[in-house]
Each structure stands twice: as C-alpha cells, then as structure tokens.
Design a protein around this motif. Sequence first.
Motif, short mmCIF file in Angstrom:
data_model
loop_
_atom_site.label_atom_id
_atom_site.label_comp_id
_atom_site.label_asym_id
_atom_site.label_seq_id
_atom_site.Cartn_x
_atom_site.Cartn_y
_atom_site.Cartn_z
N ASN A 78 13.87 -28.34 -20.98
CA ASN A 78 15.27 -28.02 -21.26
C ASN A 78 15.69 -27.05 -20.17
N VAL A 79 16.77 -27.39 -19.46
CA VAL A 79 17.18 -26.55 -18.33
C VAL A 79 18.66 -26.24 -18.41
N THR A 80 19.04 -25.11 -17.79
CA THR A 80 20.45 -24.80 -17.62
C THR A 80 20.78 -24.96 -16.14
N PHE A 81 21.73 -25.84 -15.84
CA PHE A 81 22.23 -26.00 -14.46
C PHE A 81 23.31 -24.95 -14.23
N THR A 82 23.17 -24.11 -13.22
CA THR A 82 24.23 -23.16 -12.85
C THR A 82 24.56 -23.36 -11.38
N GLU A 83 25.82 -23.65 -11.09
CA GLU A 83 26.21 -23.95 -9.70
C GLU A 83 26.12 -22.69 -8.84
N THR A 84 25.56 -22.84 -7.63
CA THR A 84 25.44 -21.69 -6.71
C THR A 84 25.94 -22.10 -5.32
N ASP A 85 26.09 -21.09 -4.47
CA ASP A 85 26.39 -21.42 -3.07
C ASP A 85 25.07 -21.68 -2.35
N GLU A 97 25.35 -17.25 -7.64
CA GLU A 97 26.13 -17.97 -8.64
C GLU A 97 27.62 -18.03 -8.24
N ILE A 98 28.22 -19.22 -8.38
CA ILE A 98 29.64 -19.37 -8.05
C ILE A 98 30.48 -19.03 -9.27
N GLU A 99 31.50 -18.19 -9.04
CA GLU A 99 32.36 -17.82 -10.16
C GLU A 99 33.11 -19.07 -10.66
N ASN A 100 33.17 -19.21 -12.00
CA ASN A 100 33.81 -20.40 -12.60
C ASN A 100 33.21 -21.72 -12.12
N GLY A 101 31.96 -21.67 -11.69
CA GLY A 101 31.30 -22.91 -11.26
C GLY A 101 30.84 -23.70 -12.49
N ILE A 102 30.14 -24.79 -12.23
CA ILE A 102 29.65 -25.63 -13.33
C ILE A 102 28.46 -24.95 -14.00
N LYS A 103 28.43 -25.00 -15.34
CA LYS A 103 27.26 -24.50 -16.06
C LYS A 103 27.00 -25.48 -17.19
N LYS A 104 25.79 -26.03 -17.25
CA LYS A 104 25.58 -27.10 -18.23
C LYS A 104 24.11 -27.16 -18.63
N ASP A 109 22.93 -40.69 -10.73
CA ASP A 109 24.06 -41.29 -11.41
C ASP A 109 24.38 -40.56 -12.70
N PHE A 110 23.36 -40.51 -13.59
CA PHE A 110 23.70 -39.97 -14.90
C PHE A 110 23.72 -38.45 -14.93
N ILE A 111 23.00 -37.79 -14.02
CA ILE A 111 23.07 -36.32 -13.93
C ILE A 111 24.47 -35.92 -13.44
N ALA A 112 24.94 -36.59 -12.39
CA ALA A 112 26.27 -36.28 -11.83
C ALA A 112 27.33 -36.46 -12.91
N GLN A 113 27.22 -37.57 -13.62
CA GLN A 113 28.19 -37.85 -14.68
C GLN A 113 28.18 -36.73 -15.72
N ASP A 114 26.97 -36.32 -16.08
CA ASP A 114 26.82 -35.29 -17.09
C ASP A 114 27.42 -33.96 -16.62
N LEU A 115 27.35 -33.70 -15.32
CA LEU A 115 27.89 -32.44 -14.79
C LEU A 115 29.38 -32.58 -14.50
#
Length: 468
Positions: free
Chosen positions: A171-178, A183-190, A230-236
Amino acid sequence: MATITQEKIGPLHEKLSVKLEKADYLPGFEKSLKEYSKKANIPGFRPGKVPAGLIKKMYGPSLFMDEVLRSIDKEVLGYLDTNKVNIFAQPLPLENDMSRLDANNPGDYDFHFEIGLKPDFKMLDLAKTDITGYNIDITDEMINEEVERLQNRYGNMTDKETVEADDNVVNVTFTETDAEGNEIENGIKKDNSLLVKYFAPAVRKELNGKKTGDSIQIQLGTAFEEKELDFIAQDLGLNKEEAATKDKTFKLEITKVGLLEKRALDEAFFTQLYPAGDVTTEEAFRTKVKDEIYNYWAAQSRNQIHDQLFHKLVDDTKIEFPEAFLKNWLTTQNNQPQEGGEPQPAKTPEQIEAEMPSFLNQLKWTLITEKIVTDNGIQVAPDEIRDFARQQLFQYMGGAMGMTDDQPWVNDYIGRMMKDRKYVEDAYNRLQSQKVFEWAETKIKPKATTISVEDFSKMVSEHQHHHH
C-alpha cells in the motif's frame, strides 16, 4: 366555407393556402365575446352587466385573433387528416401578416403554410445483406486469468514486515514532487495498493527489503511498463498519451506491506461464488467461469450484429427528404426556449447546415423503425414496461437480497416509475428498439467468423472512434 389548395414548392415540399371566409370564424368570435362579458370583472360594473361595446373594445382584438387562428388550425388539421397527408413535424406559417386582422372590420383572410411530406420508401431486403457473426474465441488463457482474478479477489491478506517478493502487496501513497524530490504544493496525492510485480524490474529491486514507512522516488515513465502505466496514470487522473505524464516524478511512501494468499480452489470457495451448490469440483468451476465469459462475449457479439444491422438499414435504405423544409423547421425550433430553461441562443444557418447530415440520419432511423413496427405489428405492452422496471430495480439492487414481487415496496416503486412519463417513454423506446432488432435478426443469415478477443475489441473501439 374555407377552401384549401396545395401546390408544390420543391421535393416533398408543399405550400398550403387557406382561404378563410367570414362565416368560418365570426360565430365563434361572437360567442367568445358573449362568454367574456358574462365573466369579465371590471371595476365600476357588476359582473355580467358590462356594456358589450366596452368588452369588444377591451378584449375584441385579442379574442378575434385567437378565433381566426383557431379556425385556421382546425381547417389545416382537418384537411391533412381527410386527405391522409403524412407530414413531418407541423405546418410552418409562411409570411402571414397578422396586422390585417381587424375585429371591427371582419373579412375573408388568406393564410399560407409550408409542409414537409413524409416519403414512401422500400424496405431493405435484409435476407440479401452481408452480415458477419463473430464467434469470439474463448481461450484457456482467458479462463486461467479469470480464475486467478477471482482467487485474488477473494484471497486473504496477511501483514508482513518487509518487501521480499514479487507477489507482495504494497500500500503506497503517491505524492507528486519536482525533479529534486521536493513536494509540489497542491500536487497530486493518491493512495494505491499494488503488487510489487507491477513495477518495472529496477524499481522492484529498490523496493526489496523496504519496510512500512520507507519511501522511494520514482519517475512514472520508467517505474512502470506500458500496460501498468495505463491504469496507474488513469488512477492519478493523468493522460498517459501526453508526453509530460511520463516525466512526472513522485515520492512513494509505503504504508503497509502484505502478502495476498490466493483462495484455494476448494468447495467452500465454489459455494461462496455459486450459492446454489451445483459447483463442487475444480472442473465444474472452470466450466462455469468459461460459460460466464462466453455469455459476456456472446452478448457483445450480438450487439455488434445489431450495430451492423443499424448501419446497413441506415446506409443502404434510399429515402428522400424535404431538406429545405426541414432546415426551415430546425431554424424555427432552435429559437424556442427549452422546457423550463433559458431560451437557447439561435443557431446560425452554418450550424444548422452542419447538423443536417446527422439529423437526417436520425430521422431516417426513426422512419425505418416506424415502418418495421407498423408492417410487423410490433407492440410494447404496459406489462412489458413494468417487467423492464422490475428487472432494472433487481439488477440495481444486485438481485442478492432475495427480492420477490410480494414485497410491497417493490410494487410501490414500480407503480411510481409507471407514473413517471419520461421513464415510461424511455423504457418504451428501448423495448421497441430491442424488438426491432430481434425482428431484424430473424431475417438475416450471418456468416460466422472466429475472432480473438483482442481483434474483436480493437475492431469495436476503432468503429466507435470513427463514429463519434
């Protein structure tokens, strides 16, 4: 006596001229003035005692116009009915000047309308059309995949300390970074839950030995292969076709490590899936799974035949249309406010021109459907609509609640749906269309062709792109 003459303007496009004589509308006008004077409520006069002259002065012009228009309508509809003139939509008024209607000076009036005639056409001989029936090849591999999917879906998860193998679940948390890992402010978190084997080999290596709370940096394009991406991108919420998607970087924090133990193929599992208890062996289970896959694809294949039938009927049936009339009709229609809505901005002649082909295709399908329905006495009975509502309800509820008709709320619900005019119309149209296709299916001899699921799916999706 009113007289009506009809002359040709263009293909299936006619002009109706109505000559209305004084005698046709005057008695009606005088009668409505009388009615009005009985109930008119004017300050200073007792009801029913208002002088006739005053009533005529106040209400005459609008009552006069109403009565003239009503007589015209009656004459036109009567004429179309008596002469069995089959028209599209309704007659459209042509340059009728209302200012000449004078209540104090009643006379004979001429009114003009244009009408679009419904064409006669010959039904396509379906027996002579080429239709392909696709038999979709159900492979052992498909059955194995489905069995495994069910085993995993109903499997048991046990917690583990560290990531050790490809079949571990993280189980992982994806947090968008540069690119530097900030961590990017208001980036994707899923959050997501993935099997280790979904990652590309280099990332799997890196995950090995990691514990809950550890994290790694990844770049989407290199962390996953095409199919998983494919499905990871869709999920994000990303589009994998965009180049920028593959370049995005994320911090992945492990929130849990587990091992999914597949369900054993034993009787307890079979009975859980098929409570009727008729599946007791692995062989019977596989047969059942195969039947389900087969039924699913058989239904898809049948939809595809319906699609071919639809195109054959629409593309190969020759029908002439009163296009000039229909354009005029669309022009008057699109300035009407929608029900309960704002008036729509009027469409430009260019827009109407652009919409004509798809409008004519829809109209064509409507006429073909009407003809099949009339020629073959196809009917949809109220009981069938009730059944349709019931099936929809049971499907929606998953049918698992032991629902039966003797539960009062089921009948209340269906009763309510049957009073909803829009629902009944939609259901009626769906059932009618289904019966039209069932009728058409009895007329054809499809050529059978075996095809793989991949090729079939590809064909269907290309066909849809091509259409929308």
